[in-house]
Design a protein around this motif. Structure first.
Motif, short mmCIF file in Angstrom:
data_model
loop_
_atom_site.label_atom_id
_atom_site.label_comp_id
_atom_site.label_asym_id
_atom_site.label_seq_id
_atom_site.Cartn_x
_atom_site.Cartn_y
_atom_site.Cartn_z
N ASP A 232 -3.55 0.23 -4.85
CA ASP A 232 -2.13 0.53 -5.07
C ASP A 232 -1.44 1.06 -3.82
O ASP A 232 -0.33 0.65 -3.48
CB ASP A 232 -1.95 1.52 -6.23
CG ASP A 232 -2.38 0.90 -7.55
OD1 ASP A 232 -2.48 -0.35 -7.62
OD2 ASP A 232 -2.63 1.66 -8.51
N LYS A 235 -0.75 -1.57 -1.23
CA LYS A 235 0.46 -2.35 -1.55
C LYS A 235 1.73 -1.62 -1.13
O LYS A 235 2.73 -2.26 -0.77
CB LYS A 235 0.54 -2.64 -3.05
CG LYS A 235 -0.47 -3.68 -3.48
CD LYS A 235 -0.23 -4.11 -4.91
CE LYS A 235 -1.33 -5.07 -5.36
NZ LYS A 235 -1.81 -4.79 -6.70
N ASP A 236 1.68 -0.30 -1.17
CA ASP A 236 2.88 0.49 -0.83
C ASP A 236 3.12 0.64 0.67
O ASP A 236 4.16 1.13 1.08
CB ASP A 236 2.78 1.89 -1.44
CG ASP A 236 2.95 1.85 -2.95
OD1 ASP A 236 3.42 0.82 -3.46
OD2 ASP A 236 2.59 2.85 -3.61
#
Ligand code: BG6
Length: 277
Positions: A232, A235-236
């Motif tokens: 996650d 992805k950021d």
């Protein structure tokens, strides 16, 4: 014409180390042509943003900073090449980089300082010798310092990190809760962001490039940060590929959980040796 921004130490036998003067970031370390450091394919080299990978130099702040950028300014300013690469009698190659306070650094952190960063490339080792000097007659300052090393690995899930058992750590993935490490080797299977405190001088990471081991030796760096952003957080980050997280692990030697306090006219020294085993 833009001034040269990379410096290469070449030891022969396809053993090289490349430093980008932006942040004095080590962006490549090849041993017999095998790259040892991870740099994201999406890393930005615009002379402004910190380089995503290699070895960013973190100073004078680790983490968020109310008066300046995250992880301080050293990784986003242009360093001076104090001594161009020179072959020593041993055959090893040395170069020295430095920064001084400027109007820019003083706008955030109003202290005079001088920081030198000496790198020596050996056959299978990279040595880092750091000195910070406080030239002031009356001002004491404090700072954090850390070498934010991104090791390149085929699959982080197969790496083991030694030397952390029994150490307390601040878990940044759990709002800074403090725990004690019980495992004799640390493995990574999820988002990991830990500051291990009072760690021993040596760590070994297994299963780095070509299934080899990497030895980290550190002096005057009491902390070891272990970081992998996982799915996650990858992805950021705009400068990190979504699928790159298995190919890196940050094991970072530093002085971060307590500050270094430097009295007027004194110097702080620390060093690290990385060795391919
Ligand atoms: C690590 C920190 O050292 O650096 C993490 O412990 C942080 O909290 C990571 O996310 C990367 O920081 P940055 O500023 O380079 O994105």
């Amino acid at each position: 014409m833009a001034a040269t921004s990379v410096v290469v130490l070449d030891r022969g036998n396809n053993t090289t180390c490349t430093i980008n003067l932006h942040g004095a970031t080590v962006v490549s370390w090849r041993v017999n042509n095998q790259e040892q450091l991870f740099v994201s394919k999406q890393a930005v080299f615009d002379g402004k943003k910190a380089i995503r990978g290699g070895i960013p130099f973190i100073f004078p702040q680790f983490g968020p900073w109310t008066i300046g950028p995250q992880h301080g300014f050293a990784r986003i300013i242009r360093w001076h090449l104090e001594k161009a690469p020179e072959r020593l009698a041993s055959g090893d190659v040395e170069a020295v980089f430095s920064i001084l306070d400027t109007d820019f650094t003083r706008s955030m952190w109003n202290y005079p300082f001088r920081l030198t960063y000496r790198l020596i490339l050996r056959e299978k080792e990279l040595h880092f010798n750091i000195a910070v000097y406080n030239p002031s007659k009356d001002l004491t300052f404090s700072f954090n310092m850390l070498l934010h090393t991104y090791f390149k690995v085929p699959d982080v899930r197969r790496c083991q990190i030694t030397g952390l058992q029994g150490c307390t750590f601040i878990d940044k993935t759990r709002e800074g809760a403090v725990y004690q490490e019980v495992r004799d080797v640390v493995t990574i299977n999820e988002w990991t962001d830990r500051i291990y405190q009072n760690t021993p001088q040596e760590h070994i990471i297994t299963n780095v490039v070509s299934g080899r081991k990497m030895r980290i030796q550190k002096y005057n760096f009491p902390d070891t940060v272990v970081w992998n952003p996982w799915v996650d957080n990858a992805k950021d980050m705009s400068d990190f590929g979504d699928d790159e997280y298995p190919n890196m692990v940050c094991v970072e030697a530093g002085h971060v959980s307590s500050p270094v306090i430097l009295l007027p006219g004194t110097a702080f020294e620390a060093s690290q040796i990385l060795q391919v085993m």
